[in-house]
Design a protein around this motif. Structure first.
Motif, PDB file in Angstrom:
ATOM      1  N   ARG A 143      85.448 -21.998 -17.342  1.00 16.92           N
ATOM      2  CA  ARG A 143      86.237 -22.496 -18.472  1.00 16.92           C
ATOM      3  C   ARG A 143      85.523 -23.619 -19.210  1.00 16.92           C
ATOM      4  O   ARG A 143      85.746 -23.813 -20.405  1.00 16.92           O
ATOM      5  CB  ARG A 143      87.622 -22.964 -17.984  1.00 16.92           C
ATOM      6  N   ARG A 200      74.715 -24.604  -2.272  1.00 14.58           N
ATOM      7  CA  ARG A 200      75.432 -23.950  -3.380  1.00 14.58           C
ATOM      8  C   ARG A 200      74.571 -23.864  -4.631  1.00 14.58           C
ATOM      9  O   ARG A 200      74.592 -22.867  -5.345  1.00 14.58           O
ATOM     10  CB  ARG A 200      76.737 -24.700  -3.694  1.00 14.58           C
ATOM     11  N   SER A 232      88.115 -27.935  -1.993  1.00 13.52           N
ATOM     12  CA  SER A 232      89.075 -27.034  -2.636  1.00 13.52           C
ATOM     13  C   SER A 232      88.815 -25.593  -2.207  1.00 13.52           C
ATOM     14  O   SER A 232      89.737 -24.797  -2.088  1.00 13.52           O
ATOM     15  CB  SER A 232      89.046 -27.182  -4.158  1.00 13.52           C
ATOM     16  N   ARG A 233      87.562 -25.289  -1.941  1.00 10.64           N
ATOM     17  CA  ARG A 233      87.216 -23.927  -1.508  1.00 10.64           C
ATOM     18  C   ARG A 233      87.926 -23.586  -0.200  1.00 10.64           C
ATOM     19  O   ARG A 233      88.566 -22.544  -0.073  1.00 10.64           O
ATOM     20  CB  ARG A 233      85.688 -23.858  -1.357  1.00 10.64           C
ATOM     21  N   ALA A 250      93.033 -27.865 -15.740  1.00 13.35           N
ATOM     22  CA  ALA A 250      93.851 -26.664 -15.915  1.00 13.35           C
ATOM     23  C   ALA A 250      95.314 -27.032 -16.153  1.00 13.35           C
ATOM     24  O   ALA A 250      95.872 -27.882 -15.457  1.00 13.35           O
ATOM     25  CB  ALA A 250      93.717 -25.763 -14.690  1.00 13.35           C
ATOM     26  N   LYS A 278      91.126 -17.094  -4.275  1.00 15.21           N
ATOM     27  CA  LYS A 278      90.167 -16.047  -4.673  1.00 15.21           C
ATOM     28  C   LYS A 278      90.531 -14.720  -4.033  1.00 15.21           C
ATOM     29  O   LYS A 278      90.927 -14.695  -2.870  1.00 15.21           O
ATOM     30  CB  LYS A 278      88.757 -16.408  -4.202  1.00 15.21           C
ATOM     31  N   ASP A 328      95.128 -31.981  -9.363  1.00 12.18           N
ATOM     32  CA  ASP A 328      94.257 -30.919  -8.861  1.00 12.18           C
ATOM     33  C   ASP A 328      93.978 -31.123  -7.375  1.00 12.18           C
ATOM     34  O   ASP A 328      94.867 -31.566  -6.677  1.00 12.18           O
ATOM     35  CB  ASP A 328      93.007 -30.861  -9.743  1.00 12.18           C
ATOM     36  N   TYR A 335      94.086 -22.404 -11.392  1.00 13.46           N
ATOM     37  CA  TYR A 335      93.372 -21.410 -10.574  1.00 13.46           C
ATOM     38  C   TYR A 335      93.493 -21.887  -9.135  1.00 13.46           C
ATOM     39  O   TYR A 335      93.084 -23.000  -8.818  1.00 13.46           O
ATOM     40  CB  TYR A 335      91.919 -21.366 -11.045  1.00 13.46           C
ATOM     41  N   SER A 355      81.101 -22.011  -9.491  1.00 11.34           N
ATOM     42  CA  SER A 355      82.405 -22.601  -9.211  1.00 11.34           C
ATOM     43  C   SER A 355      83.374 -22.000 -10.212  1.00 11.34           C
ATOM     44  O   SER A 355      83.096 -21.984 -11.419  1.00 11.34           O
ATOM     45  CB  SER A 355      82.320 -24.117  -9.392  1.00 11.34           C
ATOM     46  N   GLY A 356      84.498 -21.509  -9.698  1.00 13.61           N
ATOM     47  CA  GLY A 356      85.412 -20.767 -10.566  1.00 13.61           C
ATOM     48  C   GLY A 356      85.772 -21.507 -11.843  1.00 13.61           C
ATOM     49  O   GLY A 356      85.660 -20.969 -12.953  1.00 13.61           O
ATOM     50  N   SER A 357      86.184 -22.769 -11.691  1.00 12.72           N
ATOM     51  CA  SER A 357      86.648 -23.518 -12.863  1.00 12.72           C
ATOM     52  C   SER A 357      85.534 -23.775 -13.872  1.00 12.72           C
ATOM     53  O   SER A 357      85.811 -24.084 -15.037  1.00 12.72           O
ATOM     54  CB  SER A 357      87.270 -24.839 -12.408  1.00 12.72           C
ATOM     55  N   SER A 408      82.688 -30.131 -10.238  1.00 10.22           N
ATOM     56  CA  SER A 408      81.979 -28.860 -10.064  1.00 10.22           C
ATOM     57  C   SER A 408      82.117 -27.993 -11.307  1.00 10.22           C
ATOM     58  O   SER A 408      81.258 -27.160 -11.579  1.00 10.22           O
ATOM     59  CB  SER A 408      82.477 -28.113  -8.822  1.00 10.22           C
TER      60      SER A 408
HETATM   61  C1  2P0 Z   1      91.716 -25.497 -11.461  1.00  9.47           C
HETATM   62  N1  2P0 Z   1      91.054 -26.352  -9.208  1.00  9.47           N
HETATM   63  O1  2P0 Z   1      92.243 -24.530 -12.036  1.00  9.47           O
HETATM   64  C2  2P0 Z   1      92.035 -25.666  -9.983  1.00  9.47           C
HETATM   65  C3  2P0 Z   1      93.299 -26.432  -9.794  1.00  9.47           C
HETATM   66  C4  2P0 Z   1      91.608 -27.406  -8.429  1.00  9.47           C
HETATM   67  C5  2P0 Z   1      93.063 -27.273  -8.564  1.00  9.47           C
HETATM   68  O2  2P0 Z   1      89.409 -25.039  -9.860  1.00  9.47           O
HETATM   69  O3  2P0 Z   1      85.794 -22.623  -4.962  1.00  9.47           O
HETATM   70  O4  2P0 Z   1      85.840 -26.215  -7.664  1.00  9.47           O
HETATM   71  O5  2P0 Z   1      84.177 -23.589  -6.591  1.00  9.47           O
HETATM   72  O6  2P0 Z   1      85.699 -21.740  -7.270  1.00  9.47           O
HETATM   73  O7  2P0 Z   1      86.580 -24.393  -9.220  1.00  9.47           O
HETATM   74  C6  2P0 Z   1      88.854 -26.487  -8.149  1.00  9.47           C
HETATM   75  O8  2P0 Z   1      88.199 -25.456  -7.593  1.00  9.47           O
HETATM   76  O9  2P0 Z   1      86.621 -24.005  -6.751  1.00  9.47           O
HETATM   77  C7  2P0 Z   1      89.788 -25.907  -9.134  1.00  9.47           C
HETATM   78  P1  2P0 Z   1      85.524 -22.943  -6.380  1.00  9.47           P
HETATM   79  P2  2P0 Z   1      86.711 -25.032  -7.915  1.00  9.47           P
HETATM   80  O10 2P0 Z   1      91.018 -26.315 -12.061  1.00  9.47           O
END
Ligand code: 2P0
Length: 353
Positions: free
Chosen positions: A162, A90, A216-217, A32, A39, A307, A36, A157-159, A125
């Motif tokens: 993308r 998960r 990270s969660r 990123a 939540k 990150d 992100y 997982s949010g990321s 993830s």
């Molecule tokens: C990102 N990260 O935008 C941010 C920046 C880490 C720092 O997305 O809880 O594994 O599974 O939705 O996606 C790492 O978090 O978290 C992340 P969940 P995810 O890339």
């Protein structure tokens, strides 16, 4: 909502065990440039802010999902080793969601091959759940388009939402107060970028490939709940996003880097101010940050982003990536350094592949 529902023709017939119930997908991690972090809905994985990333052309994850009519539970392996505990939970929770949408009771055999150091803040993830969503969506016959797949991957997982797309992608937080189905408003889509003019590379400095101490969660949860810097960062991140989109459109690498670096440092500031603090950055991280500053002073366009881990990704021009990688390699001593460019979106592999 219609696009989310499996159609009669794509719904698998339980018990047939046909090729329709067996799919393999590959997906790449993304980094990123506008982060992100946090939540507003844990269950649906809805973020507080929009984020924007570049999908990489290194560290792919390949996942095969095979429906098993005779099985009483899912079998999940990562690089040949059965997953246990929270990581397994998960994946099975994600498969439960897919089964619910497909109207299928069938359990699955999931075999994942990762080439990224797992759990090291290198977005395993993201590639993992993008590959799983793509493979499981096909194996269970959900018939989703890319937007639907990004919503589905988001639940894992949010990321990951993308990583469904190649190149640059934006993940929309969605509007919390507009009514309707909140799931529908939060999806990713490609951002058109003049890639040849921008000529971007990310030099990935792996200073520590070990697993992180705080997930990270959990770190996000703590930051949102306790950090006095969270809300100001979230507000400034929205402004960063607008500036980032303009910089990408003009192929202005320095502006892209400047916004990316400050957005990442701001995100880490929110964590440092959490109670108790979450600190992913290590002494080795700071050594690489110093090297990046030296590069800039020497006239090289180089900008850092980090990150949920100590590793540093340095945004620079592809044409200067070897020089940047050389300087970073000196700085990390003992760590590994990789050069990544913009990579492809998640895709299904042919059955024969
Ligand atoms: C990102 N990260 O935008 C941010 C920046 C880490 C720092 O997305 O809880 O594994 O599974 O939705 O996606 C790492 O978090 O978290 C992340 P969940 P995810 O890339």
């Amino acid at each position: 909502m219609a696009a989310e529902q499996p159609t009669a023709t794509t719904r698998p017939r339980p018990g047939t065990g046909s090729a329709a119930g067996d799919a393999t997908a590959v997906a790449h991690p993304n980094i990123a440039l506008v982060k992100y972090w946090g939540k507003r809905d844990e269950q649906l994985v809805l973020p507080w802010t929009d984020s924007l990333s570049m999908t990489l052309d290194v560290f792919p994850t390949t996942t095969r999902v095979r429906l098993d009519p005779g099985a009483g539970e899912d079998t999940v392996t990562l690089d040949g080793t059965p997953l246990e505990g929270e990581p397994r939970r998960r994946v099975t929770a994600f498969l439960d969601l897919v089964r619910e949408r497909a109207g299928s009771p069938l359990r699955a055999v999931v075999d994942t091959r990762n080439t990224v150091p797992t759990g090291a803040g290198l977005a395993s993830s993201a590639s993992g759940f993008a590959a799983l969503a793509t493979a499981a969506g096909a194996a269970y016959g959900l018939g989703l388009d890319a937007t639907g797949l990004s919503r589905l991957a988001r639940r894992g997982s949010g990321s990951a939402s993308r990583s469904v797309f190649g190149g640059f992608a934006i993940w929309h937080a969605g509007q919390p107060d507009r009514g309707g189905d909140p799931d529908l408003g939060s999806y990713a889509e490609p951002v058109p970028v003049p890639v040849a003019a921008l000529d971007p590379a990310l030099v990935v400095a792996v200073v520590d490939a070990g697993p992180k101490a705080v997930s990270s969660r959990e770190a996000m949860r703590r930051t949102v709940a306790t950090s006095p810097l969270y809300r100001p960062w979230a507000a400034s991140s929205q402004a960063d996003l607008t500036e980032m989109q303009e910089a990408l459109r003009r192929a202005d690498l320095d502006a892209v880097g400047e916004v990316a670096e400050r957005n990442a440092l701001g995100m880490h500031a929110t964590m440092l101010a959490a109670r108790p603090a979450v600190r992913y950055l290590s002494a080795a991280t700071v050594t690489v940050l110093d090297a990046v500053l030296e590069l800039r002073r020497a006239g090289v366009s180089a900008w850092a982003t980090m990150d949920a881990g100590p590793n540093v990704k340095v945004l620079c021009r592809r044409s200067e990536a070897d020089r940047v990688a050389g300087v970073v390699r000196e700085a990390v001593r003992g760590g590994s350094v990789h050069i990544a460019g913009p990579g492809p979106g998640a895709r299904l592999l042919d059955a024969a592949a």
